[in-house]
Design an enzyme around this catalytic site. Structure first.
Site, mmCIF file in Angstrom:
data_model
loop_
_atom_site.group_PDB
_atom_site.id
_atom_site.type_symbol
_atom_site.label_atom_id
_atom_site.label_comp_id
_atom_site.label_asym_id
_atom_site.label_seq_id
_atom_site.Cartn_x
_atom_site.Cartn_y
_atom_site.Cartn_z
ATOM 1 N N GLU B 55 0.876 -1.173 0.000
ATOM 2 C CA GLU B 55 0.000 0.000 0.000
ATOM 3 C C GLU B 55 0.903 1.210 0.000
ATOM 4 O O GLU B 55 1.645 1.424 0.957
ATOM 5 C CB GLU B 55 -0.743 0.066 1.336
ATOM 6 C CG GLU B 55 -2.101 -0.516 1.401
ATOM 7 C CD GLU B 55 -2.695 -0.264 2.787
ATOM 8 O OE1 GLU B 55 -2.591 0.861 3.310
ATOM 9 O OE2 GLU B 55 -3.228 -1.220 3.343
ATOM 10 N N ASP B 66 -5.980 9.647 9.699
ATOM 11 C CA ASP B 66 -4.642 9.271 10.149
ATOM 12 C C ASP B 66 -4.263 9.903 11.470
ATOM 13 O O ASP B 66 -4.569 11.072 11.737
ATOM 14 C CB ASP B 66 -3.609 9.657 9.087
ATOM 15 C CG ASP B 66 -3.648 8.698 7.911
ATOM 16 O OD1 ASP B 66 -3.468 7.496 8.137
ATOM 17 O OD2 ASP B 66 -3.891 9.152 6.782
#
Lengths: 404, 275
Positions: B55, B66
């Site tokens: 990824e 995040d």
């Protein structure tokens, strides 16, 4: 023109929607249901009205500003939201969402704030309704709005200074969303403007639309007709959509959103999202935003912390796209000139956000001529801006006095 | 038939691992961190250490899913001037480095700005396998789904402990490659103890789809990876790698952690073998 927007998924034409982590979709669905049920429940709407009337000082006055009108060359009516409890229109949304928080059985509230007005309104509503309150505020804003930080703390809120990204409003929203995704079981996020993922743009609009509903009725009473134009400043867009909502079906009333032009378009240092941005996705909705070639958000600039946001609510994007409302920038310097003019002619010191709307109205007055009547949303009072104003106008003899 | 189609590139790699009686390791690092070249070397070390699927994070100015570790890395990459074309060329370099499928994990606006179909075409042209889209739900994803199908790309959407069974059905029906199950209610970042929300979520997801299910958020060491591999098809690790890069341990450090995690996903018991 239809006023039943948004559609079921929160779209205003091609704008709005939900661009959010899956974790928040079920909570957003739950919120949508709770809000729609509440708005259909006379007990909820009755209590909301009572709180606005008995606690917040609503309906606010519609004031015929004759000396400002003389200076402007057209008749100017001011919707005095600056006289509300906590000094701005923001208290309407904060009380509505705080009451909804109680109804949902949640005990903790989070909020973001730029200038601090929404943070203060939320901290106030939480004190009033006995809810735990945490406010996220960009570090830059905690510095330029230190007085509002003190107010929130005094009201019992925890203020978290956000040190990531540009350390302003957009980053405060990012951190509030990060908190929310981890705490949504017991926490409601009282978003402060008519932006974000569905149902926030429509829900916030409905909680603040009393501004326009009242002003429309007050105009009819005062004038026997509707005003020719309605003018409001636009950052995220809550005070403007609150004013516009009632007038959207009245095609004869021109709607003007005044965006923060900062140092001026040509400098690139501004926050005029609709006038200068492009379509994109930020904070959960498709709208206009300030972004670079690669879709990275560009930092906005405005002397007004409350307008310093690179996005805008999706209903404004739709109103601009369809031509129902028009949007134009006013620079920092023009806004500060209007700030002084309103203070000197009417004895009213406006929030710098609201001074943008006044400055816009001065231009619109010239365009519409002396017969025109222009309704301006005076969305907040200027106490919080005295430090900025003192520096701008050199009002305080201090070594650091002078323009920032 | 739908099972074959929905496996896609990442799903095929995950099933190869599962067929060998183990969980698959999906490893994340952002492009452009700690530098453009340094980022490529770090991601190559993920391959060298035994990752089954890559990824590559697309750094974005407002990464709301995040935690601080990825935020800091994203800010650093953007401050150093990383562009969309650099993300695509990073994909191209990794795709030609090995056969490990390369997905891009991205917030939606940079893709919309580039042009959804144009990005899909260029990603496919670079040898990329598809996209993981943390802030795009299938409800808003019609344009991406059409472009991904046109360019034969994987579409990895997220499911969450808060997702209803109905949303899990709808979301997994739109997935190709794998389904990204977020193990916690929260943002990315390493966590001390494993989430007790992950196993029930994987069970609900597997009841809805034959597409492989990967579990991410909070996994950082071999023991945690082994624990997750016992009930999921793939274990997704991100922030732990970013921390290694942040600490200046370089490709050698990234490779060490990858090898350790690769050992973790090979421990018994793995239910993957029974598939």
């Amino acid at each position: 023109m239809s006023t039943v927007l948004p559609d079921q998924l929160g779209h205003f034409g091609r704008f709005g929607g939900r661009f959010m982590p899956e974790a928040l979709i079920a909570p957003l669905d739950e919120l949508t249901r709770a809000w729609q049920e509440a708005m259909a429940d006379p007990e909820f709407t009755g209590e909301f009205d009572r709180m606005l009337r008995e606690y917040a000082g609503v309906p606010s006055l519609l004031y015929d500003a004759t000396r400002l009108s003389e200076a402007a060359g057209a008749r100017i009516l001011l919707k005095r939201e600056d006289l509300n409890h906590t000094g701005a229109h923001k208290v309407r949304n904060a009380l509505g969402q705080a009451l909804l928080t109680k109804r949902m059985g949640k005990t903790r509230v989070i909020a973001e704030t730029g200038a601090g007005q929404h943070g203060v309104a939320t901290a106030t509503a939480c004190a009033y309704l006995d809810l735990e309150c945490v406010v996220y505020m960009g570090e830059v804003d905690t510095e330029r709005q230190a007085l509002n930080v003190a107010r929130m703390k005094l009201l019992g809120a925890e203020v978290i200074s956000v040190k990531t990204g540009s350390r302003t409003l957009k980053d405060a929203i990012n951190d509030a969303l990060r908190d929310w995704v981890a705490s949504v079981d017991k926490t409601h996020y009282i978003l402060g403007t008519a932006a974000g993922a569905h149902p926030f743009p429509a829900m916030v609009r409905d909680f603040v639309r009393g501004i326009g509903d009242e002003a429309r009725a007050q105009s009819l009473e005062l004038l026997g007709r509707l005003p020719d134009a309605a003018v409001a400043s636009v950052g995220g867009g809550s005070n403007a959509i609150g004013l516009f909502a009632a007038f959207i079906p009245d095609a004869e009333v021109k709607l003007y959103g005044i965006e923060p032009g900062g140092d001026g378009f040509e400098t690139g240092r501004h926050a005029a999202t609709i006038s200068a941005g492009q379509v994109g996705v930020l904070h959960g909705a498709r709208s206009f935003l300030l972004q670079d070639e690669d879709g990275q958000t560009i930092e906005s600039h405005s002397i007004s912390a409350g307008l310093d946001y690179p996005g805008v609510g999706p209903e404004h994007a739709w109103l601009a796209d369809t031509g129902r409302a028009s949007y134009r920038p006013i620079t920092d310097a023009e806004a500060m000139e209007a700030f002084r003019l309103l203070s000197r002619t009417e004895g009213i010191i406006p929030a710098i956000e609201s001074a943008h709307a006044v400055a816009g109205a001065l231009d619109i007055a010239k365009e519409l001529g002396p017969e025109a009547t222009i309704l301006v949303n005076l969305s907040g009072r200027g106490d919080k801006d005295m430090d900025t104003a003192s520096k701008w106008f050199g009002l305080i003899d201090a070594p650091e006095a002078g323009r920032e | 038939m739908s099972e074959v189609i929905a496996l896609g590139k990442a799903g095929a790699a995950i099933r190869t691992a599962n067929d060998a009686g183990r969980g698959a390791l999906v490893a994340y690092l952002p492009a452009g961190y700690p530098s453009y070249d340094g980022g490529i070397d770090a991601i190559k070390a993920l391959v060298d250490g035994g990752a089954d699927v890559l990824e590559i994070g697309f750094p974005y100015s407002d990464p709301v899913m995040d935690g601080v570790t990825v935020q800091r890395a994203s800010e650093a990459a953007l401050a150093a001037g990383l562009r969309t074309r650099d993300v695509l060329s990073t994909v191209e370099k990794l795709a030609s480095y090995s056969d490990v499928p390369v997905l891009v994990m991205t917030y939606w606006n940079p893709i919309e700005r580039y042009g959804v179909d144009r990005f899909a075409a260029d990603l496919a042209g670079a040898g990329g396998a598809g996209l993981i889209t943390p802030d795009l739900i299938p409800d808003e994803g019609a344009e991406w789904i059409a472009s991904a199908d046109k360019h034969d790309l994987d579409k990895v959407f997220l499911v969450s402990p808060s997702s209803t069974d109905e949303r899990i059905r709808m979301t997994t029906a739109a997935c190709r490659g794998f389904v990204y199950a977020t193990a916690v209610m929260g943002v990315t970042g390493t966590r001390e103890k494993p989430s007790d929300l992950a196993a029930p979520l994987v069970a609900r997801t597997k009841a809805a789809t034959g597409v492989p299910v990967g579990v991410g958020l909070g996994v950082s060491n071999a023991d945690q990876a082994a624990g997750v591999a016992a009930f999921a098809d793939a274990v997704i690790v991100g922030s732990a790698f970013v921390k290694v890069v942040e600490a200046g341990e370089g490709p050698a450090g990234v490779r060490r952690l990858t090898e350790s995690l690769a050992e973790g996903v090979r421990r018994e018991p793995s239910t993957a073998a029974s598939r």
